[in-house]
Design a protein around this motif. Sequence first.
Motif, mmCIF file in Angstrom:
data_model
loop_
_atom_site.group_PDB
_atom_site.id
_atom_site.type_symbol
_atom_site.label_atom_id
_atom_site.label_comp_id
_atom_site.label_asym_id
_atom_site.label_seq_id
_atom_site.Cartn_x
_atom_site.Cartn_y
_atom_site.Cartn_z
ATOM 1 N N CYS A 87 72.133 68.958 45.506
ATOM 2 C CA CYS A 87 73.480 69.395 45.894
ATOM 3 C C CYS A 87 73.468 70.221 47.177
ATOM 4 N N THR B 55 76.998 65.656 44.249
ATOM 5 C CA THR B 55 78.050 66.598 44.617
ATOM 6 C C THR B 55 78.821 67.047 43.388
ATOM 7 N N VAL C 266 82.589 68.704 42.979
ATOM 8 C CA VAL C 266 83.803 69.057 43.714
ATOM 9 C C VAL C 266 84.842 69.573 42.726
ATOM 10 N N GLU D 114 88.625 70.285 41.977
ATOM 11 C CA GLU D 114 89.927 69.815 42.428
ATOM 12 C C GLU D 114 91.012 70.600 41.710
ATOM 13 N N SER E 189 86.941 76.598 44.391
ATOM 14 C CA SER E 189 86.366 75.994 45.585
ATOM 15 C C SER E 189 86.764 74.523 45.644
ATOM 16 N N THR E 190 87.012 74.040 46.817
ATOM 17 C CA THR E 190 87.271 72.611 47.001
ATOM 18 C C THR E 190 86.197 71.976 47.858
ATOM 19 N N ALA E 191 85.068 72.629 47.981
ATOM 20 C CA ALA E 191 83.971 72.083 48.785
ATOM 21 C C ALA E 191 82.733 71.896 47.939
#
Length: 126
Positions: free
Chosen positions: A29, A37, A39, A41, A124-126
């Motif tokens: 990651c 990943t 992510v 959302e 977090s969106t990253a």
Amino acid sequence: MTPRAHQDVEYELDEPLAYRWTNAAYDMCSADDPELTAVVEDYGTVTRVVVSGACPRCLGDIFREEILTAAGEAGVLGDDTAGTPDPYTRINVTCNCESAHKNRPAEVPTGCGITFALEVLRNSTA
């Protein structure tokens, strides 16, 4: 992401929860070109995490999603913390690749037999 070829390994029966799978997942990651990943959302009333990419053991394609919180009339589901919540959430991910693995039990339709953990930043969106 530059995917590596799936590894033809036997289904893991001895150490399916070994911490080395979590270490490998973290490395995948956090690489410059991540093969895995996670992510987060946020859809206003629902927050979910989507984990996708390569399994840290067999490199097969995996996918996992988990709802972190969902707001409804009675309050927020998934927010069971008191006081200041930890900004991180631990997600347990089990390999669910569709590749064949020798010795996989007949009642287990997918995966190479490992489970690893990832910690994600809730907002977090990253």
